[in-house]
Design an enzyme around this catalytic site. Structure first.
Site, PDB file in Angstrom:
ATOM      1  N   ASP A   5      -4.403   0.385  -9.345  1.00  0.00           N
ATOM      2  CA  ASP A   5      -5.831   0.065  -9.493  1.00  0.00           C
ATOM      3  C   ASP A   5      -6.184  -0.198 -10.954  1.00  0.00           C
ATOM      4  OD1 ASP A   5      -5.673   0.718  -6.886  1.00  0.00           O
ATOM      5  OD2 ASP A   5      -6.925   2.505  -6.987  1.00  0.00           O
TER       6      ASP A   5
ATOM      7  N   GLU B  59       0.841  -1.203   0.000  1.00  0.00           N
ATOM      8  CA  GLU B  59       0.000   0.000   0.000  1.00  0.00           C
ATOM      9  C   GLU B  59       0.875   1.253   0.000  1.00  0.00           C
ATOM     10  OE1 GLU B  59      -3.033  -0.300  -1.150  1.00  0.00           O
ATOM     11  OE2 GLU B  59      -3.688  -1.543   0.525  1.00  0.00           O
TER      12      GLU B  59
ATOM     13  N   THR C  12       2.895   2.047  -2.179  1.00  0.00           N
ATOM     14  CA  THR C  12       4.202   1.745  -2.765  1.00  0.00           C
ATOM     15  C   THR C  12       4.197   2.026  -4.263  1.00  0.00           C
ATOM     16  OG1 THR C  12       3.406  -0.520  -2.878  1.00  0.00           O
ATOM     17  CG2 THR C  12       4.981  -0.030  -1.124  1.00  0.00           C
TER      18      THR C  12
ATOM     19  N   TYR D  66      -4.521  11.961   0.233  1.00  0.00           N
ATOM     20  CA  TYR D  66      -3.711  11.119  -0.660  1.00  0.00           C
ATOM     21  C   TYR D  66      -2.640  11.959  -1.359  1.00  0.00           C
ATOM     22  CZ  TYR D  66      -2.628   7.682  -4.263  1.00  0.00           C
ATOM     23  OH  TYR D  66      -1.980   6.794  -5.092  1.00  0.00           O
TER      24      TYR D  66
ATOM     25  N   GLY E 116     -16.293   4.487  -3.578  1.00  0.00           N
ATOM     26  CA  GLY E 116     -15.362   5.141  -2.662  1.00  0.00           C
ATOM     27  C   GLY E 116     -15.025   4.327  -1.435  1.00  0.00           C
TER      28      GLY E 116
ATOM     29  N   LEU F 133     -12.307  -0.163  -3.135  1.00  0.00           N
ATOM     30  CA  LEU F 133     -12.286  -1.332  -4.026  1.00  0.00           C
ATOM     31  C   LEU F 133     -12.111  -0.899  -5.481  1.00  0.00           C
ATOM     32  CD1 LEU F 133     -15.130  -3.453  -2.395  1.00  0.00           C
ATOM     33  CD2 LEU F 133     -12.682  -3.827  -2.224  1.00  0.00           C
TER      34      LEU F 133
ATOM     35  N   SER G 176     -13.625   1.588  -7.363  1.00  0.00           N
ATOM     36  CA  SER G 176     -14.785   1.846  -8.216  1.00  0.00           C
ATOM     37  C   SER G 176     -14.405   2.802  -9.345  1.00  0.00           C
ATOM     38  CB  SER G 176     -15.949   2.409  -7.390  1.00  0.00           C
ATOM     39  OG  SER G 176     -15.524   3.504  -6.625  1.00  0.00           O
TER      40      SER G 176
HETATM   41  C1  GLA Z   1      -5.294   4.263  -4.261  1.00  0.00           C
HETATM   42  C2  GLA Z   1      -4.523   4.594  -5.530  1.00  0.00           C
HETATM   43  C3  GLA Z   1      -3.446   3.551  -5.828  1.00  0.00           C
HETATM   44  C4  GLA Z   1      -2.569   3.297  -4.608  1.00  0.00           C
HETATM   45  C5  GLA Z   1      -3.421   3.070  -3.358  1.00  0.00           C
HETATM   46  C6  GLA Z   1      -2.594   2.986  -2.106  1.00  0.00           C
HETATM   47  O1  GLA Z   1      -6.032   3.098  -4.424  1.00  0.00           O
HETATM   48  O2  GLA Z   1      -5.408   4.679  -6.624  1.00  0.00           O
HETATM   49  O3  GLA Z   1      -2.681   3.943  -6.936  1.00  0.00           O
HETATM   50  O4  GLA Z   1      -1.658   4.324  -4.424  1.00  0.00           O
HETATM   51  O5  GLA Z   1      -4.389   4.088  -3.177  1.00  0.00           O
HETATM   52  O6  GLA Z   1      -1.785   1.857  -2.141  1.00  0.00           O
END
Ligand code: GLA
Length: 392
Positions: A175, A34, A36, A225, A125, A128, A130
């Protein structure tokens, strides 16, 4: 999802007589790795059976019409192909519109209008993916309908560009990669900068992956974020003055330990420690999964959570409670998943205890927070695809 019903819905909403074509893109879970991805490290996600369905058909005009069954009250959102912009009132539709705009800006020919109906069974949100799921479903549809000849990897990259530039979320590529490249019964070990990847069988023996959605209100996820990303960039600059590295994950845990003095901010030190150790954990977790050492995998998931909570500081008291409850009720591993600031935990749980596990965790969580958690087993799935169907 009943495709025939979606097709009827499409014809009804857009007053069309012809059938649309159907596409699906999954959501994803991330077993470990996570924060990374945007630091040049590894992730270990897999695509899941829940996702986004798109029914689409070209039209003769020049307008794009979008409708989501999940946001019926918003009605049809309509815009001219030549006038796509990110508008607050477009809400969910800013994701598919971003894809179309990104493609147009890159010079792809999207010369006539389109009607798009969206339906999804992913909670929005909740961590997962979306958004990546709707992006990939859209780009698969547009690529097919307008004959753009994009390959999967190009679609994955363009989806990330769209989310970064059109939606203003500086996400990494995990993702979109998982939603585009997923393979049923497998997880993906991905190096998020080189885009080297390998599939590893998701052999969980007599265990399963359980997702627990905290359902807490999620605040400031995008700004939180983006702030973490900026902190990582700042930390990287300091290490770069001495070390020849391009990203934080180019450091092994030993190199990091030996060069901690280069960072004077306690916060940046904590952020870097999480990133470097999480990348290392992900590689060990990949081997543990590959070799069937699930207790080791569970332990690494627990360590990941502690690090996200204490060093990266993206967990919440609700997510911490959920992981505590999970471990107290027999989970082998439990951690918050995704960007954080709310959302879900992912849990590795023996099949024989899942009924009691779900009951007990759900009850205690509700007693202690007032929130009702959604708890469900997830299965792996293939990446984005066109769905063939026969009319009933
Ligand atoms: C979100 C981002 C990913 C990743 C995660 C954290 O899901 O879209 O790119 O950075 O957070 O691991």
């Amino acid at each position: 999802m009943n495709l025939n019903a979606l097709i009827d819905y499409f014809k009804d909403v857009f007053n069309q007589s012809e059938n649309p074509t159907c596409y699906f893109a999954p959501g994803r879970v991330n077993i470990i790795g996570e924060h990374t991805d945007y630091n040049g490290g590894h992730v270990l996600p897999c695509a899941i059976h829940l996702g986004t369905y798109i029914m689409a058909k070209k039209t003769v005009g020049k307008s794009i019409r979008l409708f989501s069954i999940n946001f019926k009250e918003t009605g049809i959102i309509e815009t001219e192909i030549s006038h796509i912009s990110n508008k607050y009132e477009n809400g969910w539709a800013n994701y598919p519109l971003g894809i179309i705009k990104t493609l147009i800006d890159k010079g792809y020919q999207i010369d006539s209008g389109i009607d798009i109906l969206v339906a999804g069974d992913l909670p929005n949100g909740a961590g997962l993916s979306s958004s990546a799921s709707i992006e990939l479903a859209t780009i698969f549809a547009i690529n097919d309908i307008y004959h753009l000849n994009l390959n999967r990897l190009e679609m994955v990259k363009l989806s990330q560009t769209s989310e970064n530039e059109f939606n203003g979320v500086m996400c990494g590529i995990m993702d979109q990669f998982a939603c585009g490249m997923g393979k049923k019964n497998h997880a993906i070990l991905l190096h998020a900068h080189k885009l080297d990847f390998s599939y590893v069988p998701l052999s969980l023996q007599n265990n399963c992956l359980i997702i627990i959605n905290s359902n807490q209100r999620r605040g400031l996820i995008n700004s939180g974020y983006n702030q973490r990303r900026l902190e990582c960039i700042e930390a990287l600059q300091a290490f770069k003055e001495i070390l020849k590295i391009n990203s934080l994950c180019d450091m092994t845990p030993d190199i990091f330990e030996n060069h901690q003095h280069l960072i004077h901010s306690e916060t940046l030190l904590k952020r870097t420690r999480h990133v470097v150790q999480e990348n290392h954990r992900t590689l060990i977790a990949f081997e543990a999964l590959r070799d069937g050492r699930l207790k080791t995998l569970g332990r690494l998931m627990n360590e990941s959570h502690a690090s996200l909570r204490d060093d990266f500081e993206v967990s919440t008291s609700e997510l911490d409670l959920l992981t505590d409850l999970a471990l107290n009720n027999g989970a082998i591993g439990s951690r918050m998943m995704g960007a954080g600031f709310g959302g879900c935990t992912i849990n590795l749980v023996a099949q024989q205890i899942i009924v009691d596990f779900m009951d007990n965790v759900g009850k205690h969580y509700h007693d202690q927070t007032g929130y009702t958690a959604d708890i469900y087993i997830v299965n792996s799935d293939d990446g984005a695809r066109k769905l063939e169907f026969t009319m009933e």
